[in-house]
Design a protein around this motif. Structure first.
Motif, mmCIF file in Angstrom:
data_model
loop_
_atom_site.group_PDB
_atom_site.id
_atom_site.type_symbol
_atom_site.label_atom_id
_atom_site.label_comp_id
_atom_site.label_asym_id
_atom_site.label_seq_id
_atom_site.Cartn_x
_atom_site.Cartn_y
_atom_site.Cartn_z
ATOM 1 N N ALA A 73 0.847 -1.204 0.000
ATOM 2 C CA ALA A 73 0.000 0.000 0.000
ATOM 3 C C ALA A 73 0.869 1.236 0.000
ATOM 4 O O ALA A 73 2.021 1.199 0.435
ATOM 5 N N ARG A 74 0.333 2.307 -0.529
ATOM 6 C CA ARG A 74 0.995 3.599 -0.349
ATOM 7 C C ARG A 74 0.473 4.131 0.981
ATOM 8 O O ARG A 74 -0.709 3.998 1.279
ATOM 9 N N CYS A 75 1.334 4.709 1.794
ATOM 10 C CA CYS A 75 0.916 5.038 3.156
ATOM 11 C C CYS A 75 1.223 6.488 3.520
ATOM 12 O O CYS A 75 2.383 6.901 3.564
ATOM 13 N N GLY A 149 12.044 -4.778 -5.662
ATOM 14 C CA GLY A 149 11.030 -5.454 -6.465
ATOM 15 C C GLY A 149 10.413 -4.426 -7.382
ATOM 16 O O GLY A 149 9.790 -3.468 -6.921
ATOM 17 N N SER A 150 10.630 -4.582 -8.675
ATOM 18 C CA SER A 150 10.059 -3.642 -9.664
ATOM 19 C C SER A 150 10.227 -4.237 -11.047
ATOM 20 O O SER A 150 11.270 -4.824 -11.345
ATOM 21 N N ILE A 151 9.214 -4.074 -11.885
ATOM 22 C CA ILE A 151 9.372 -4.584 -13.259
ATOM 23 C C ILE A 151 10.215 -3.640 -14.111
ATOM 24 O O ILE A 151 10.650 -4.006 -15.189
ATOM 25 N N GLY A 195 7.456 0.786 -17.791
ATOM 26 C CA GLY A 195 8.854 1.031 -17.448
ATOM 27 C C GLY A 195 9.066 2.394 -16.800
ATOM 28 O O GLY A 195 10.178 2.764 -16.464
ATOM 29 N N ARG A 196 7.986 3.148 -16.701
ATOM 30 C CA ARG A 196 8.051 4.501 -16.141
ATOM 31 C C ARG A 196 9.091 5.312 -16.924
ATOM 32 O O ARG A 196 8.956 5.409 -18.141
ATOM 33 N N HIS A 197 10.163 5.781 -16.284
ATOM 34 C CA HIS A 197 11.150 6.574 -17.025
ATOM 35 C C HIS A 197 12.362 5.739 -17.438
ATOM 36 O O HIS A 197 13.428 6.272 -17.741
ATOM 37 N N SER A 249 8.051 2.757 -25.384
ATOM 38 C CA SER A 249 8.123 2.783 -23.925
ATOM 39 C C SER A 249 7.198 3.899 -23.432
ATOM 40 O O SER A 249 7.168 4.981 -24.024
ATOM 41 N N GLU A 250 6.473 3.648 -22.353
ATOM 42 C CA GLU A 250 5.510 4.657 -21.892
ATOM 43 C C GLU A 250 6.180 5.987 -21.518
ATOM 44 O O GLU A 250 5.526 7.021 -21.476
ATOM 45 N N GLY A 251 7.495 5.949 -21.273
ATOM 46 C CA GLY A 251 8.188 7.178 -20.876
ATOM 47 C C GLY A 251 8.931 7.849 -22.017
ATOM 48 O O GLY A 251 9.649 8.830 -21.802
ATOM 49 N N GLY A 283 -0.152 -2.625 -20.578
ATOM 50 C CA GLY A 283 -0.651 -2.302 -19.235
ATOM 51 C C GLY A 283 -0.241 -3.295 -18.152
ATOM 52 O O GLY A 283 0.842 -3.896 -18.202
ATOM 53 N N HIS A 284 -1.140 -3.495 -17.205
ATOM 54 C CA HIS A 284 -0.791 -4.265 -16.007
ATOM 55 C C HIS A 284 -0.659 -5.765 -16.228
ATOM 56 O O HIS A 284 -0.249 -6.483 -15.317
ATOM 57 N N VAL A 285 -0.990 -6.215 -17.447
ATOM 58 C CA VAL A 285 -0.696 -7.614 -17.797
ATOM 59 C C VAL A 285 0.794 -7.884 -17.538
ATOM 60 O O VAL A 285 1.191 -8.971 -17.117
HETATM 61 O O1 F6P Z 1 6.799 0.851 -11.441
HETATM 62 C C1 F6P Z 1 6.054 -0.174 -11.989
HETATM 63 C C2 F6P Z 1 4.964 0.352 -12.893
HETATM 64 O O2 F6P Z 1 4.236 -0.752 -13.408
HETATM 65 C C3 F6P Z 1 5.450 1.251 -14.042
HETATM 66 O O3 F6P Z 1 6.017 0.514 -15.083
HETATM 67 C C4 F6P Z 1 4.187 1.990 -14.383
HETATM 68 O O4 F6P Z 1 4.471 3.237 -14.946
HETATM 69 C C5 F6P Z 1 3.517 2.154 -13.038
HETATM 70 O O5 F6P Z 1 4.068 1.182 -12.179
HETATM 71 C C6 F6P Z 1 2.023 2.018 -13.044
HETATM 72 O O6 F6P Z 1 1.566 2.363 -11.784
HETATM 73 P P1 F6P Z 1 0.123 1.962 -11.219
HETATM 74 O O7 F6P Z 1 0.153 0.483 -10.953
HETATM 75 O O8 F6P Z 1 0.002 2.754 -9.965
HETATM 76 O O9 F6P Z 1 -0.874 2.306 -12.275
#
Ligand code: F6P
Length: 366
Positions: A73-75, A149-151, A195-197, A249-251, A283-285
């Motif tokens: 969670a974000r806290c 832990g991060s994709i 991938g964010r940035h 890439s999304e960034g 996306g989140h897949v």
């Molecule tokens: O940091 C992991 C990540 O999946 C990024 O690749 C993506 O930009 C972001 O989180 C999406 O965040 P959320 O799950 O809050 O939509």
């Protein structure tokens, strides 16, 4: 034995359960009491049922599952001293003075601040009579160790973060699936990846999928990228290829710092080449599903090393983050890695790409 608590924080990633399992099992094996903290820092602040002792069997059958079973969670509460005071009380009440945090740079920074503040929190709790003088001296130090832990694979100091390899597998599976239907209709597909940035996922996916073109944040396309891209795509078609795959890439940004969107890329393709083009935003897949073999093994190795690091920690030991360097699991100074990771973000936001890439690529260990 020492009380160790493990928690996951920030965005989830595949392999977090395997990491938690390794901490629990190796901790118990070495004679420690191990606790789960559920829902990240929020669970630490709230206490109660959120902090439970782990048993050997409580982590059975979790290793292959995606996400994080103990929650994340974000806290907001942990950002204020009052929240951290509650968290400290909850930990001391259970004899926990060791934390394994599995998360990104923000979560690791939070843990480090907590550690610095710890003795003053314990003093305050003792003054208020919430903890005994005996507990105050017994629990005067907090030890922390981090795992990332991060994709996104965006953390400085480690070759791979837990989850990256699994996300890459998912991306490749998806591109293979898309390529099959694209082939039937001679289409061009624009695949948008996370991938964010950080362009790691996009770049590695483009290599592994024979993509024709890729856009990543670290490499600015030339000002005339639309015509360059079209030339490349049409030359592939002229050579007999039935499909084109473009990975965005999304960034990704252009030279003016504007996001290069999948829509923009599609419009260029349609307008100039009159190709039948489609966009797929993965996306989140990418973050879902089970961890790859690599991530499972990586998480097991890192989890065990994290416990060892805590067992060997002395009051003056700098906290570490467990990293992969080559094929070695090593310990690196946590805050140095965090600071460098943040310097990369800053350089990226200032469009200082060369500095960012240089900082990210430099090895700590060699
Ligand atoms: O940091 C992991 C990540 O999946 C990024 O690749 C993506 O930009 C972001 O989180 C999406 O965040 P959320 O799950 O809050 O939509």
């Amino acid at each position: 034995g020492r009380g160790i608590a493990v928690f996951t924080s920030g965005g989830d990633s595949q392999g977090m359960n395997a990491a938690v399992r390794a901490v629990v099992r190796f901790g118990i094996y070495l004679g420690a009491k191990v606790y789960f903290i559920k829902e990240g820092y929020q669970g630490m602040v709230d206490g109660g049922e959120n902090i439970v002792e782990a048993t050997w069997s409580s982590v059975s059958g979790n290793l292959h599952k995606g996400g994080t079973i103990i929650g994340s969670a974000r806290c907001k509460d942990f950002r204020v001293r009052e929240g951290r005071l509650k968290a400290a009380r909850n930990l001391i009440n259970r004899g926990i003075t060791n934390l394994v945090v599995i998360g990104g740079d923000g979560s690791l920074t939070g843990a480090n601040l907590f550690r610095h503040e710890w003795s003053s929190l314990v003093d305050e709790l003792a003054e208020k009579g919430v903890v005994t003088a005996e507990a105050k001296s017994k629990y005067s130090n907090l030890y922390i160790v981090g795992m990332v832990g991060s994709i996104d694979n965006d953390f400085c100091g480690t070759d791979m973060t837990i989850g990256t390899d699994s996300a890459l597998h998912r991306i490749i599976e998806s591109i293979d699936a898309i390529a099959a239907t694209a082939y039937s209709h001679q289409r061009t597909f624009i695949m948008e990846v996370m991938g964010r940035h950080c362009g790691f996922l996009a770049l590695a996916a483009s290599l592994a999928s024979e993509a024709d073109y890729v856009f990543i944040p670290e490499w600015l396309p030339e000002a005339d990228w639309p015509s360059r891209m079209c030339k490349k795509l049409s030359s592939e078609r002229e050579a007999g290829q039935r499909i084109n795959i473009i990975i965005v890439s999304e960034g990704a940004v252009d030279r003016d710092g504007n996001t290069i969107t999948s829509e923009m890329v599609k419009d260029v393709v349609v307008k100039n080449l009159h190709q039948d083009a489609r966009i797929t935003v993965l996306g989140h897949v990418q973050r879902g599903g089970g961890p790859s073999a690599f991530d499972r093994v990586l998480a097991c190795r890192m989890g065990a090393e994290a416990v060892l690091a805590l067992m060997e920690a002395e009051a003056e030991t700098e906290p570490c983050v467990v990293s992969l360097d080559g094929n070695q699991v090593i310990r690196l100074p946590l805050m140095e890695c965090v600071k460098r990771t943040q310097a990369v973000s800053k350089a990226m936001s200032e469009q200082n790409w060369d500095v960012a890439v240089q900082l990210r690529g430099r090895s700590f260990a060699r």
